[in-house]
Design a protein around this motif. Structure first.
Motif, PDB file in Angstrom:
ATOM      1  N   GLY A 128      -5.149 -31.711  75.085  1.00 12.89           N
ATOM      2  CA  GLY A 128      -3.881 -32.427  75.095  1.00 12.89           C
ATOM      3  C   GLY A 128      -3.705 -33.390  73.948  1.00 12.89           C
ATOM      4  O   GLY A 128      -2.587 -33.845  73.671  1.00 12.89           O
ATOM      5  N   SER A 129      -4.791 -33.709  73.238  1.00 12.64           N
ATOM      6  CA  SER A 129      -4.689 -34.598  72.083  1.00 12.64           C
ATOM      7  C   SER A 129      -4.169 -33.875  70.844  1.00 12.64           C
ATOM      8  O   SER A 129      -3.893 -34.517  69.830  1.00 12.64           O
ATOM      9  N   LEU A 130      -4.053 -32.548  70.917  1.00 12.74           N
ATOM     10  CA  LEU A 130      -3.551 -31.771  69.782  1.00 12.74           C
ATOM     11  C   LEU A 130      -2.070 -31.459  69.966  1.00 12.74           C
ATOM     12  O   LEU A 130      -1.625 -31.154  71.069  1.00 12.74           O
TER      13      LEU A 130
ATOM     14  N   VAL B 205      -5.513 -39.699  67.404  1.00 14.22           N
ATOM     15  CA  VAL B 205      -6.739 -40.499  67.398  1.00 14.22           C
ATOM     16  C   VAL B 205      -6.534 -41.658  68.371  1.00 14.22           C
ATOM     17  O   VAL B 205      -5.536 -42.381  68.279  1.00 14.22           O
ATOM     18  N   THR B 206      -7.451 -41.825  69.311  1.00 15.88           N
ATOM     19  CA  THR B 206      -7.280 -42.848  70.342  1.00 15.88           C
ATOM     20  C   THR B 206      -8.511 -43.729  70.449  1.00 15.88           C
ATOM     21  O   THR B 206      -9.615 -43.341  70.051  1.00 15.88           O
ATOM     22  N   ASP B 207      -8.308 -44.920  71.017  1.00 19.53           N
ATOM     23  CA  ASP B 207      -9.443 -45.795  71.306  1.00 19.53           C
ATOM     24  C   ASP B 207      -9.978 -45.498  72.704  1.00 19.53           C
ATOM     25  O   ASP B 207      -9.529 -44.543  73.364  1.00 19.53           O
ATOM     26  N   LEU B 208     -10.908 -46.301  73.178  1.00 15.76           N
ATOM     27  CA  LEU B 208     -11.540 -46.027  74.469  1.00 15.76           C
ATOM     28  C   LEU B 208     -10.586 -46.224  75.641  1.00 15.76           C
ATOM     29  O   LEU B 208     -10.845 -45.717  76.740  1.00 15.76           O
TER      30      LEU B 208
ATOM     31  N   ASN C  18     -12.743 -45.087  66.479  1.00 14.52           N
ATOM     32  CA  ASN C  18     -11.891 -44.268  67.334  1.00 14.52           C
ATOM     33  C   ASN C  18     -12.067 -42.784  66.995  1.00 14.52           C
ATOM     34  O   ASN C  18     -12.750 -42.442  66.030  1.00 14.52           O
ATOM     35  N   ALA C  19     -11.440 -41.898  67.765  1.00 11.69           N
ATOM     36  CA  ALA C  19     -11.682 -40.471  67.567  1.00 11.69           C
ATOM     37  C   ALA C  19     -10.615 -39.645  68.278  1.00 11.69           C
ATOM     38  O   ALA C  19      -9.806 -40.173  69.041  1.00 11.69           O
ATOM     39  N   VAL C  20     -10.647 -38.339  68.016  1.00  8.08           N
ATOM     40  CA  VAL C  20      -9.832 -37.375  68.754  1.00  8.08           C
ATOM     41  C   VAL C  20     -10.643 -36.940  69.970  1.00  8.08           C
ATOM     42  O   VAL C  20     -11.727 -36.374  69.823  1.00  8.08           O
TER      43      VAL C  20
END
Length: 344
Positions: free
Chosen positions: A154-156, A182-185, A220-222
């Motif tokens: 869903g992040s794509l 790209v999201t944080d925790l 942060n990351a995908v």
């Protein structure tokens, strides 16, 4: 006006089969129903979703014969994505339907102010302007790279005409693009990663830098899947998604570069970290830094290494069965049983 949840549910019901293929990808269509194990997308046949309006009931309604649970497609989005706040559910539904953000409750909508180029706010706007990847060029691009199981992606997103400018002196071009949030925790979007695509070749666009990131990336990351006690972390999106073809239940993240992989933030729940290594000096450096950081806070770190340059190269060159064996030999036995997909 704020979108009425019943209107959202009806819009989803109008595209019931597409919704099921995206959020209940472990199931399949049989006649006028979509069959799957449960609303959390477990393989099986006990839950059925009505795909068309019939005298028996409206499209989009579902029932789990094993548990008696029932609901509509907003419930499917909530449970399959692991969402808690209903605001997040409606946001996900609107994104899937390619609807614009709701207008504020006022008679006049304020104009959006310009945002600095490359800022986190610009990244959030880009993500929100994009659409789900199902049935788009992004899905075709990933399929060409051997990535067919898109559960938990869903992040794509897909943007059909994403701006690209080689440098400040060059004119702006537009290309289709895969947009990764790209999201944080806490799940807040802090940045975006763009992979521009060539629709004819279903590959990266023939431009100087077909991949670029924007926003606040450090730490942060995908993210793919819901985080827990076990997680895998790698550099590239395609690399991580390749490993998810054989470990589809394991939460993973793509940090987008070796330097950012070394700096990822650890969730409080994390107890074991799999480091998805790229076979190059930068990958070795990220591996060493992550092992040291993880061990310092009591997190077990296990390195998973590809046979070739990275796991997507292994998947495309050596095949899915070889990749599954590589993972089986390097992942802890209890995690093989918990996260690995059985061979077809």
């Amino acid at each position: 006006m704020t979108q009425n949840p019943h209107d959202l549910a009806r819009r989803l019901a109008d595209r019931a089969e597409t919704v099921c293929r995206h959020y209940l990808s472990s199931g399949r269509r049989e006649g006028g129903y979509w069959l799957v194990g449960d609303v959390r997308n477990t393989p099986g046949r006990s839950m059925y979703v009505r795909l068309k309006d019939t005298p028996k009931g409206p499209a989009g309604k579902w029932t789990d014969a094993a548990t008696g649970e029932h609901g509509d497609l907003l419930d499917v989005i909530r449970e399959s994505c692991g969402l808690v706040d209903f605001k997040d559910v409606t946001h996900e539904a609107r994104t899937f339907l390619s609807m614009p953000p709701p207008e504020p409750e006022s008679h006049q909508q304020p104009r959006q102010s310009p945002t600095p180029q490359g800022s986190p706010e610009a990244a959030r706007r880009l993500v929100h302007m994009s659409q789900p990847i199902y049935g788009t060029l992004v899905q075709a691009y990933l399929r060409k790279r051997g990535i067919t199981n898109l559960r938990g992606t869903g992040s794509l997103h897909f943007h059909p005409r994403c701006y690209y400018r080689p440098d400040e002196q060059s004119p702006t071009e537009t290309w289709p693009a895969m947009i990764a949030a790209v999201t944080d925790l806490d799940g807040k979007i802090t940045g975006a990663h763009r992979t521009w695509l060539d629709p004819r070749r279903r590959d990266k666009a023939p431009i100087d830098t077909p991949r670029r990131a924007m926003g606040d990336l450090l730490g942060n990351a995908v993210h793919f899947g819901l985080r827990g006690e076990v997680m895998a972390a790698g550099e590239g999106i395609e690399t991580v998604l390749s490993l998810r073809q054989v470990l589809p239940e394991m939460p993973m993240l793509a940090a987008l570069s070796a330097a950012h992989l070394a700096a990822i933030l650890f969730p409080d729940t994390l107890r074991r970290l799999y480091i998805v290594r790229d076979n190059d000096p930068a990958g070795d450096g990220a591996r060493d830094s992550l092992i040291e950081r993880a061990n310092a806070v009591g997190i077990e770190a296990i390195v998973i290494s590809p046979e070739l340059g990275d796991f997507n190269e292994d998947l495309r060159t050596l095949g899915l069965d070889t990749l599954r064996m590589e993972a089986r030999l390097q992942v802890a036995p209890q995690d093989v049983a918990r996260f690995m997909a059985l061979a077809a």
